[in-house]
Motif scaffolding. Structure first.
Motif, mmCIF file in Angstrom:
data_model
loop_
_atom_site.group_PDB
_atom_site.id
_atom_site.type_symbol
_atom_site.label_atom_id
_atom_site.label_comp_id
_atom_site.label_asym_id
_atom_site.label_seq_id
_atom_site.Cartn_x
_atom_site.Cartn_y
_atom_site.Cartn_z
ATOM 1 N N HIS A 92 0.837 -1.199 0.000
ATOM 2 C CA HIS A 92 0.000 0.000 0.000
ATOM 3 C C HIS A 92 0.872 1.250 0.000
ATOM 4 N N GLU A 93 1.855 1.273 0.877
ATOM 5 C CA GLU A 93 2.727 2.434 1.000
ATOM 6 C C GLU A 93 3.537 2.646 -0.283
ATOM 7 N N ASN A 95 2.801 1.559 -3.266
ATOM 8 C CA ASN A 95 1.877 1.912 -4.331
ATOM 9 C C ASN A 95 1.560 3.396 -4.289
ATOM 10 N N LYS A 96 1.372 3.906 -3.078
ATOM 11 C CA LYS A 96 1.068 5.331 -2.900
ATOM 12 C C LYS A 96 2.234 6.185 -3.399
ATOM 13 N N VAL A 97 3.439 5.799 -2.988
ATOM 14 C CA VAL A 97 4.616 6.567 -3.403
ATOM 15 C C VAL A 97 4.741 6.565 -4.925
ATOM 16 N N ALA A 99 2.328 6.155 -7.191
ATOM 17 C CA ALA A 99 1.271 6.970 -7.797
ATOM 18 C C ALA A 99 1.592 8.452 -7.652
ATOM 19 N N GLN A 100 2.153 8.832 -6.491
ATOM 20 C CA GLN A 100 2.509 10.239 -6.290
ATOM 21 C C GLN A 100 3.626 10.654 -7.236
ATOM 22 N N THR A 103 2.192 11.149 -10.600
ATOM 23 C CA THR A 103 1.468 12.420 -10.620
ATOM 24 C C THR A 103 2.429 13.588 -10.836
ATOM 25 N N LEU A 104 3.529 13.582 -10.080
ATOM 26 C CA LEU A 104 4.481 14.683 -10.168
ATOM 27 C C LEU A 104 5.226 14.673 -11.505
ATOM 28 N N SER A 107 2.995 15.973 -14.212
ATOM 29 C CA SER A 107 2.879 17.431 -14.123
ATOM 30 C C SER A 107 4.122 18.111 -14.688
ATOM 31 N N LYS A 110 4.106 17.874 -18.403
ATOM 32 C CA LYS A 110 3.136 18.803 -18.977
ATOM 33 C C LYS A 110 3.718 20.205 -19.038
ATOM 34 N N LYS A 117 -2.204 12.675 -21.109
ATOM 35 C CA LYS A 117 -3.437 12.601 -20.322
ATOM 36 C C LYS A 117 -3.833 11.163 -20.043
#
Lengths: 130, 235
Positions: A92-93, A95-97, A99-100, A103-104, A107, A110, A117
């Motif tokens: 879980h931890e 996976n979160k890292v 995904a973050q 995301t970054l 960005s 972009k 997208k």
């Protein structure tokens, strides 16, 4: 030899073989198979050597020794589930890292003119920058 | 502190906030024009992403819904990566008035605290929680005040400003769900100074709060448990 011994020995051997086969097929990591194999082995030993089972049962005050097999199996099941909970928390931890980071990174891409997208592919084709 | 211009980042977490996000962005821009704004879109299924993009701010998109804790943390990671000295959390639901942001930023700029929490209960405004919610808030306030040996009146407030050290810490450690209360305990454990300032807050302008009656019980238990676990945890 009692039927319950034969039954639990066969059951444990089947379990052992299944786990080994899963490892062989790459469906199960060795890391996560240790507790399963240990459970199968311990139950085989306790079923083969009824004296050990009787001795421990007497020591613990368990009147009916075969029920001790249930206790042993139950303890292993609890351990395996607890192990899974720990593993899930770690995943879980991580996976979160991940995904973050995605995301970054998206960005940042972009901002440098690359728009990924993912969802609407149509927009991507219309975008002359890509 | 160095004299160089402070880089301020306003982090707006948003999950299905299409009703409010547009006005939140324009209000923040109006009142804190010197700050950069990012919206962290936590996998919204409605028009949140579109409206935020149209607002002309940087929008970070989570690939799936990860919860408020991870969403805030993404914001803090962005702040760290881009060298901001101050990061401010402003909810995307419009309950944090943009004209109050200056009050929570000020102590950070003056280097008076590592984190500033905007409190509804220090005299400003006339926030009245429901009886159940008020009781829950009072319990958290007592527990947290006891642990950090300093009075904290509004532990659940998500209206906060963090300095550079706090941003770094949050980038590595941020609680998952219902993170506000727990974050205070973690910060205290790490030796950060916490300051509360009075702010006004609105009732939610639209949409629903993430805390429904059924969830509030889970919320209480989870947060209290998390606090005690945090006290035992080595970090």
């Amino acid at each position: 030899m009692y039927y319950f011994q034969i039954f639990s020995i066969i059951g444990s051997i089947v379990l052992f073989a299944l786990v080994i086969n899963f490892i062989r097929l790459g469906l199960l990591k060795e890391k996560y198979s240790v507790l399963w194999l240990a459970a199968a082995l311990v139950i085989i030993i306790l079923s083969l050597k009824k004296e050990i089972l009787d001795y421990i049962a007497k020591f613990l005050g368990v009147a009916y020794p075969p029920s001790l097999l249930f206790l042993v199996a139950f303890i292993f099941v609890l351990l395996i589930i607890l192990h899974f909970s720990v593993v899930i928390s770690i995943l879980h931890e991580r996976n979160k890292v991940l995904a973050q980071e995605i995301t970054l990174i998206k960005s940042a891409l972009k901002e440098s003119g690359i728009d990924i997208k993912g969802r609407d592919k149509k927009e991507k084709q219309d975008n002359p920058r890509i | 502190m160095k004299d160089s211009k402070q880089k301020i980042l306003i982090i707006i977490p948003a999950f299905n906030e299409e009703a409010n996000i547009g006005s939140v962005i324009s209000n923040v821009r109006k009142h804190v024009s010197e700050a950069d704004i990012i919206v962290v879109n936590d996998g919204s299924g409605d028009g949140t992403a579109r409206i935020a993009e149209a607002g002309g701010v940087t929008v970070l998109h989570h690939p799936y819904n990860m919860g408020i804790g991870a969403t805030m943390q993404t914001g803090y990671k962005y702040a760290l990566l881009n060298g901001y000295n101050v990061a401010v959390q402003v909810d995307g639901d419009g309950q944090h008035p943009a004209d109050q942001i200056q009050y929570i930023i000020k102590p950070i700029l003056e280097d008076k605290a590592d984190i500033v929490v905007g409190s509804r209960f220090l005299g400003k405004g006339d926030y009245k929680p429901s009886i159940a919610r008020g009781a829950g808030m009072a319990v958290f306030s007592r527990v947290v005040s006891f642990i950090i040996k300093e009075k904290v009146t509004d532990t659940t407030s998500g209206f906060r400003a963090a300095g550079r050290d706090c941003i770094t810490f949050f980038s590595n450690h941020y609680p998952d769900d219902y993170p506000e209360v727990e974050a205070l305990v973690l910060l205290h454990k790490k030796g950060f100074s916490i300051l509360e300032v009075p702010v006004k807050m609105f009732e939610r302008a639209g949409g629903r709060s993430s805390i429904t009656p059924v969830r509030s019980v889970y919320y209480m238990i989870k947060v209290l448990l998390a606090i005690f676990v945090d006290l035992l945890k080595r970090t």
